[in-house]
Design an enzyme around this catalytic site. Sequence first.
Site, short mmCIF file in Angstrom:
data_model
loop_
_atom_site.label_atom_id
_atom_site.label_comp_id
_atom_site.label_asym_id
_atom_site.label_seq_id
_atom_site.Cartn_x
_atom_site.Cartn_y
_atom_site.Cartn_z
N ARG A 142 1.59 14.29 13.45
CA ARG A 142 2.02 14.11 12.06
C ARG A 142 2.03 15.40 11.24
NH1 ARG A 142 -0.44 8.79 9.52
NH2 ARG A 142 1.54 8.69 8.48
N ASP A 172 5.05 0.28 11.92
CA ASP A 172 3.79 -0.30 11.45
C ASP A 172 3.60 -1.75 11.90
OD1 ASP A 172 3.18 2.08 10.28
OD2 ASP A 172 3.57 1.45 8.22
N ARG A 179 -8.71 -0.05 4.85
CA ARG A 179 -7.78 0.92 4.27
C ARG A 179 -6.46 0.27 3.87
NH1 ARG A 179 -7.03 6.38 7.49
NH2 ARG A 179 -5.66 6.55 5.70
N CYS A 181 -3.75 12.80 13.09
CA CYS A 181 -4.46 11.54 12.99
C CYS A 181 -4.27 10.79 14.29
CB CYS A 181 -4.04 10.73 11.78
SG CYS A 181 -2.54 9.83 12.00
N LYS A 187 0.83 -1.21 0.00
CA LYS A 187 0.00 0.00 0.00
C LYS A 187 0.86 1.26 0.00
CE LYS A 187 -1.52 1.59 4.07
NZ LYS A 187 -1.39 2.97 4.54
N ASN A 188 1.84 1.28 0.91
CA ASN A 188 2.59 2.53 1.08
C ASN A 188 3.54 2.83 -0.07
OD1 ASN A 188 1.18 3.10 3.33
ND2 ASN A 188 2.77 2.50 4.79
C1 EPZ Z 1 4.83 6.64 6.41
O1 EPZ Z 1 4.19 7.74 7.03
C2 EPZ Z 1 3.79 5.53 6.34
N1 EPZ Z 1 2.65 6.00 5.56
C3 EPZ Z 1 3.35 5.15 7.74
O2 EPZ Z 1 2.44 4.06 7.63
C4 EPZ Z 1 4.57 4.71 8.53
O3 EPZ Z 1 4.18 4.42 9.85
C5 EPZ Z 1 5.63 5.82 8.53
O4 EPZ Z 1 5.94 6.20 7.16
C6 EPZ Z 1 6.91 5.43 9.21
O5 EPZ Z 1 7.46 4.30 8.61
C7 EPZ Z 1 2.69 5.98 4.24
O6 EPZ Z 1 3.67 5.62 3.62
C8 EPZ Z 1 1.45 6.39 3.53
P1 EPZ Z 1 7.21 9.83 8.47
P2 EPZ Z 1 4.87 9.16 7.00
O7 EPZ Z 1 7.18 11.13 7.74
O8 EPZ Z 1 5.64 9.32 5.75
C9 EPZ Z 1 7.34 13.16 11.93
C10 EPZ Z 1 0.38 2.96 7.87
O9 EPZ Z 1 -0.24 2.46 8.83
N2 EPZ Z 1 7.26 14.20 10.87
O10 EPZ Z 1 8.36 8.92 8.24
O11 EPZ Z 1 3.81 10.15 7.32
C11 EPZ Z 1 6.10 12.33 12.05
O12 EPZ Z 1 5.10 12.98 12.80
C12 EPZ Z 1 1.07 4.29 8.02
O13 EPZ Z 1 0.44 2.42 6.76
C13 EPZ Z 1 7.37 15.53 11.21
O14 EPZ Z 1 7.50 15.88 12.39
O15 EPZ Z 1 5.86 9.04 8.25
C14 EPZ Z 1 6.64 11.06 12.68
O16 EPZ Z 1 6.75 11.24 14.07
C15 EPZ Z 1 0.87 4.89 9.37
N3 EPZ Z 1 7.30 16.46 10.20
C16 EPZ Z 1 8.04 10.93 12.07
O17 EPZ Z 1 8.34 12.23 11.57
C17 EPZ Z 1 7.16 16.11 8.90
O18 EPZ Z 1 7.10 17.00 8.04
C18 EPZ Z 1 8.16 9.95 10.92
O19 EPZ Z 1 7.08 10.15 10.02
C19 EPZ Z 1 7.08 14.75 8.55
C20 EPZ Z 1 7.13 13.81 9.57
#
Ligand code: EPZ
Length: 419
Positions: A121, A306, A398, A116, A22-23
Site C-alpha cells: 500500500r 473489501d 475498527r 499493512c 466508514k470509508n
Molecule cells: C481504500 O483504500 C479503502 N480504504 C480500502 O478499504 C479499500 O479496500 C480500497 O480503497 C479499495 O477499494 C479507505 O477508504 C480508508 P486504493 P485505498 O488506493 O484508498 C495501490 C477497509 O478494509 N496504490 O484504491 O488505500 C494499492 O496498494 C479498507 O476498509 C499504489 O500502488 O486503496 C492497491 O493495490 C482496506 N500507490 C491499489 O492501488 C498509491 O499511491 C488500490 O488502492 C495508492 C494505491
Amino acid sequence: MDKLAIIGGRPLYGIVPISGAKNSALKLMAASLLTDEELVLENVPRLADVDMLLRLLNQHGAQSSFEDATLRLHAKDIISTVAPYDLVRKMRASFNVLGPLLAREGKAKVSLPGGCAIGARPVDLHLKALTAMGAKIDLDEGYVIAEAPDGLQGADIAFPFVSVGATEHVMLAAVLADGETKISNAACEPEIVDLADCLNAMGAKISGAGTASINIVGVDRLAGVTHRVLPDRIETGAYAMAVGAAGGELTLANADIDLLGAALPVLEKAGLSFEKTNEGVRVKTTRDRSLAVDIETKPYPGIATDLQAMFTAMMATADGVSHVKETIFENRFMHAPELGRMGAKISVDGQTATVTGVARLKGAPVMATDLRASMSLIIAALGAEGQTMVNRVYHLDRGFERLEEKLAECGALIERVSE
Ligand code: EPZ
C-alpha cells in the site's frame, strides 16, 4: 485482548441498522480542515478508526463533539500542520490530512502510513499528484514534508491505475487550488461521490464524480455545512452474506443495495434474494445451501475487494467449486488458512483462491488478521457447527459498529470475552 465467542447454526431473523460508511466518513472528516467554519457530519459510525482520526484532527486544532452519530468538527484555526507517526501509522486514511493542510496552510509534515497486513500500500500516486499541483515534497525520517507557500495549482492528473485514496486526496487538495484540476482514470466508488457532494455543498466546484473523469475548479474558500454520510455498502454486504452462511431473513435498515454494484447480481446468483422496502432492504436465502459462483474483485462498480474475504467464507459451504480472484491487493487471502481451521477447503494460487464447498464448517479457535478478514471468520462461524473463538477482535472494532449487539439482536449466539 478481547475475543468473540460464537456458537453457530442459528439462522438470523430481525432488523440490522446499517451504519454510515466508514470509508466515506474518514475522508469527509479530513474535509473539515478545509474550512474555518463548522462541518456537521450526520450518520457517522462510532468506530475505532473514526476515533483515531478525530484525535488527529483535534491535534491539528479542530474542536469536536460526537453525539448520536452526529459529529461536529470546527477547525477555526489550524494549530499544528504536523501529523505524527503514532496517529498515522495505525490508520492509512489519516494520510489524507496532507492535502487539506497543504491547501489551507501551504505546508504540512505528515508521517508516511507504512505497509499493512493486506499489502504494501504505497502512497506514490498521492505524492506524484500533489507534486504535479506545485507542492515541493521531501521525505525525511519517515515523514512527508510538503510545502506550497504560494498555494497549490490546478493540474492534469492521469492515474496509471485506479486508486480510491489518491482520487479523494487530489479532490481534497484541488478544491482550494488556483485553477482547474482534471483527474483521469479516477476511482468511481460511491464514497467519492459522497465526498464530492459534501465539498460542493461547502462551495467547491467539482463535476464528474462517480465517473472516471473528474473536473475541479478551485475556489478561494469553503464554508461549513451539514452532510449525511451515505450507508456502508461493505457492512450491507457483510450482513447479507451472514444470512447466506447462517440462513434466515434480515431487514437491513437504511441500506441501499444499489451501492453494492456488481456484487449484487453475484450474491443473487449465489442464492440470496433482495427486496427493497421502506426501511431499506430485506435479504433472505432462496436455497438450503449457497451456490458456488466465481468472482473477481475490481474497482467500483466491480466487486469490492473489501467484500472478497466474506464472499470466500460464504463460498466455503456453497454447493460446488468457486474461484475467487483478488486483483486489488497482493496479500488479501490471510483468511484462507483460518477458514481452513474450520474445515473449509481453500487452496490459494497467486491471485486466485479455489474454494471447494463443504456441507458444514466446524467451530474452531481462529485469528483475525485484518478488518474484512475478521468479518469473514464471523460469517463462517455463524453458519458453523459448535463454537468458534475469534481472537484479535480489535480489527473488527475498527470497522463494524456494534457488531455483536447487532448480530445478537437477530438471534446469533455471540459474546465478547475480555481477558
Ligand atoms: C481504500 O483504500 C479503502 N480504504 C480500502 O478499504 C479499500 O479496500 C480500497 O480503497 C479499495 O477499494 C479507505 O477508504 C480508508 P486504493 P485505498 O488506493 O484508498 C495501490 C477497509 O478494509 N496504490 O484504491 O488505500 C494499492 O496498494 C479498507 O476498509 C499504489 O500502488 O486503496 C492497491 O493495490 C482496506 N500507490 C491499489 O492501488 C498509491 O499511491 C488500490 O488502492 C495508492 C494505491
